[in-house]
Design a protein around this motif. Structure first.
Motif, PDB file in Angstrom:
ATOM      1  N   ALA A 123       0.872  -1.173   0.000  1.00 42.04           N
ATOM      2  CA  ALA A 123       0.000   0.000   0.000  1.00 42.04           C
ATOM      3  C   ALA A 123       0.907   1.220   0.000  1.00 42.04           C
ATOM      4  N   ALA A 124       0.477   2.264  -0.694  1.00 39.26           N
ATOM      5  CA  ALA A 124       1.263   3.501  -0.727  1.00 39.26           C
ATOM      6  C   ALA A 124       0.574   4.535   0.157  1.00 39.26           C
ATOM      7  N   ILE A 125       1.344   5.162   1.036  1.00 32.89           N
ATOM      8  CA  ILE A 125       0.810   6.128   1.997  1.00 32.89           C
ATOM      9  C   ILE A 125       1.216   7.532   1.561  1.00 32.89           C
ATOM     10  N   SER A 126       0.249   8.422   1.476  1.00 35.99           N
ATOM     11  CA  SER A 126       0.552   9.792   1.068  1.00 35.99           C
ATOM     12  C   SER A 126       1.380  10.502   2.139  1.00 35.99           C
ATOM     13  N   ARG A 127       2.360  11.242   1.713  1.00 35.49           N
ATOM     14  CA  ARG A 127       3.180  12.019   2.632  1.00 35.49           C
ATOM     15  C   ARG A 127       2.472  13.293   3.085  1.00 35.49           C
ATOM     16  N   LEU A 134      -0.329   7.049  10.349  1.00 37.18           N
ATOM     17  CA  LEU A 134      -1.117   6.192   9.448  1.00 37.18           C
ATOM     18  C   LEU A 134      -0.308   5.000   8.973  1.00 37.18           C
ATOM     19  N   ARG A 135       0.926   5.222   8.574  1.00 39.25           N
ATOM     20  CA  ARG A 135       1.745   4.121   8.078  1.00 39.25           C
ATOM     21  C   ARG A 135       1.986   3.098   9.184  1.00 39.25           C
ATOM     22  N   ASP A 158       5.279   6.971   0.632  1.00 35.75           N
ATOM     23  CA  ASP A 158       5.808   5.987   1.569  1.00 35.75           C
ATOM     24  C   ASP A 158       5.096   4.656   1.348  1.00 35.75           C
ATOM     25  N   PHE A 159       5.818   3.571   1.540  1.00 39.68           N
ATOM     26  CA  PHE A 159       5.236   2.245   1.360  1.00 39.68           C
ATOM     27  C   PHE A 159       4.924   1.612   2.705  1.00 39.68           C
ATOM     28  N   SER A 160       3.876   0.827   2.714  1.00 40.58           N
ATOM     29  CA  SER A 160       3.619  -0.036   3.864  1.00 40.58           C
ATOM     30  C   SER A 160       4.578  -1.215   3.797  1.00 40.58           C
ATOM     31  N   ASP A 161       4.538  -2.063   4.830  1.00 42.00           N
ATOM     32  CA  ASP A 161       5.247  -3.333   4.725  1.00 42.00           C
ATOM     33  C   ASP A 161       4.619  -4.140   3.589  1.00 42.00           C
ATOM     34  N   VAL A 162       5.343  -5.123   3.119  1.00 42.05           N
ATOM     35  CA  VAL A 162       4.876  -5.911   1.975  1.00 42.05           C
ATOM     36  C   VAL A 162       3.584  -6.656   2.332  1.00 42.05           C
ATOM     37  N   LEU A 163       2.582  -6.478   1.504  1.00 43.63           N
ATOM     38  CA  LEU A 163       1.314  -7.194   1.697  1.00 43.63           C
ATOM     39  C   LEU A 163       1.459  -8.652   1.277  1.00 43.63           C
TER      40      LEU A 163
END
Length: 473
Positions: free
Chosen positions: A113-117, A124-125, A244-249
């Protein structure tokens, strides 16, 4: 005019017989790495890199999965490299004509998942990573994904909106990538959509979905229009620069798919034609023009066990042969040279049926047609007796295009009327396109006739099956 009979063109490529999984892995994939093969992939990203790494000799074909699968189905290309889950989902939902080769690439694709900066939601991340870590304890993510991939009737679970939400999540997705994010009617559904609802439930949030194409999705992340992007996103260095990326889904796999009967897999070690004589074609699939009644009759006599398939254009014959829909096709000998020049992958049997056929113009069976026939007959006889006909035929059968000059028929004196000539412009050298103009033996002879007899001339290229009907003017 008489012309030698037709030669049969034979496709050079041999196709593999069915093999075991081990044989497929060891044989089919190396055979795809040759210049005769065309392999589809995305224009960038993991599929493109895999194509470059494993099949550098093969031709490139950049398109989406749907168009790649259609091209493989129709044998226009040899294979496609895409994410396995997409292909498996499509096959499970009724896609026919392709199959996945049992070969595993070393590369794994990290889906995140990509998290907006620019999100206004604190931590959130970190919270999203805690959420997916909990799901992974019971293997819930992989189990849910398998359900979406393998169950064509999978529907989205019902999620209730929270009574007292602590925050509002705006989730961006595409609705374009089944089974991750796609529409059924007007309803957004899929694995990523379900995951977003679960996260909203986990953190007691109200949720809103916004859909974009992929380019718009990344822009929405950058501008802060959305908080999280969920749409089977690959973790790429370019995307890491702007979000920013989340951990790998989960890890996605690449796979390669081909036609379901291997008919467009090329045997790169066999450059010989499959057939060496006309007799070997008995019992095979033969392509013919639907209007070639004389040829059809002779093929039935000489190859009685063959199955005849009918076509309206030379291009269709070539496409069917390249796609292994037919084993050979029959066409006039003068056309052979041009086909071989444009399609070096084809070959022909240097043998004919021991006879030749008369080629003539067709006129309508009415008074005007009979009068015109008599005039044209007289003109052709005079050309033959003077030796001019042989010269014309030699010029148009020569390789030098510069000496093939068509009379300037557009400026002819038309005091006796206008001759309307309908031609099949795919029969080189009889009639073909050159610089957006139809030229060839047929046009040249009629143009000379019109010039000598004060007729105007109008040349109309049409399908071969329509010519007989159009002759009744």
């Amino acid at each position: 005019m008489k012309l030698k009979f037709l030669l049969l063109f034979i496709f050079l490529f041999s196709c593999f017989t069915q093999t075991s999984s081990a044989e497929t892995k060891n044989i089919l994939l190396p055979e795809l790495n040759n210049p005769k093969c065309t392999i589809a992939s995305d224009a960038d990203g993991p599929t493109y890199l895999a194509k470059k790494k494993y099949f550098p000799e093969a031709k490139e074909f950049f398109t989406d999965l749907y168009n790649a699968s259609v091209a493989v189905q129709q044998s226009k290309i040899n294979a496609g490299i895409y994410e396995k889950s997409f292909i498996q989902f499509a096959i499970n939902n009724g896609l026919k004509g392709i199959k996945i080769l049992p070969y595993t690439f070393d590369e794994k694709i990290n889906v995140v998942a990509a998290i907006s900066r620019k999100t206004n939601i604190k931590n959130l991340r970190e919270d999203f990573n805690k959420f997916i870590a909990e799901l992974k304890i019971n293997n819930e993510i992989n189990n849910s994904l398998e359900e979406w991939l393998n169950n064509p009737n999978r529907i989205l679970n019902n999620f209730k909106a929270p009574e007292n939400p602590k925050l509002k999540l705006i989730i961006g997705t595409t609705g374009l990538v089944a089974p991750y994010s796609f529409y059924i009617g007007n309803n957004l559904t899929g694995f990523d959509v379900e995951l977003a609802y679960k996260f909203a439930e986990w953190c007691n949030a109200d949720i809103e979905f916004k859909t974009y194409n992929f380019e718009g999705l990344i822009t929405a992340l950058v501008t802060g229009e959305i908080d999280i992007a969920l749409s089977n996103l690959y973790a790429t260095p370019e995307r890491a620069e702007v979000s920013d990326f989340s951990d790998v889904l989960y890890n996605a796999e690449l796979c390669i798919f081909v036609h379901d009967d291997d008919k467009n897999i090329i045997d790169a070690n066999n450059n010989n034609a499959e057939f060496n004589s006309i007799s070997e074609l008995d019992g095979k699939k033969i392509g013919l023009f639907a209007t070639s009644e004389t040829y059809i009759e002779d093929v039935k006599k000489i190859l009685p066990a063959s199955t005849i398939f009918y076509f309206n254009a030379t291009a269709d014959l070539i496409e069917a042969l390249n796609g292994k829909k037919i084993d050979a096709f029959v066409i006039d000998e003068p056309v052979v040279k041009q086909i071989l020049k444009e399609h070096p992958e084809l070959d022909f049997i240097p043998e004919n049926f021991g006879k030749s056929y008369e080629v003539a113009y067709v006129m309508p069976k009415n008074d005007n047609g009979v009068n015109l026939k008599n005039q044209i007959d007289k003109f052709i006889i005079s050309l033959r007796e003077s030796g001019e006909l042989e010269k014309i035929l030699k010029i148009w059968n020569d390789d030098d295009e510069n000496i093939r000059i068509l009379p300037d028929y557009k400026n002819f004196n038309s005091q006796n009327g206008i001759i309307k000539l309908a031609v099949n412009a795919e029969m080189y050298p009889f009639s073909y396109y050159r610089n957006n103009e139809v030229v060839g033996i047929e046009s040249c002879l009629i143009a000379r006739f019109c010039e000598a007899n004060n007729y105007g001339l109008q040349i109309t290229p049409i399908n071969i099956d329509s010519i007989i009907f159009r002759s009744n003017w």
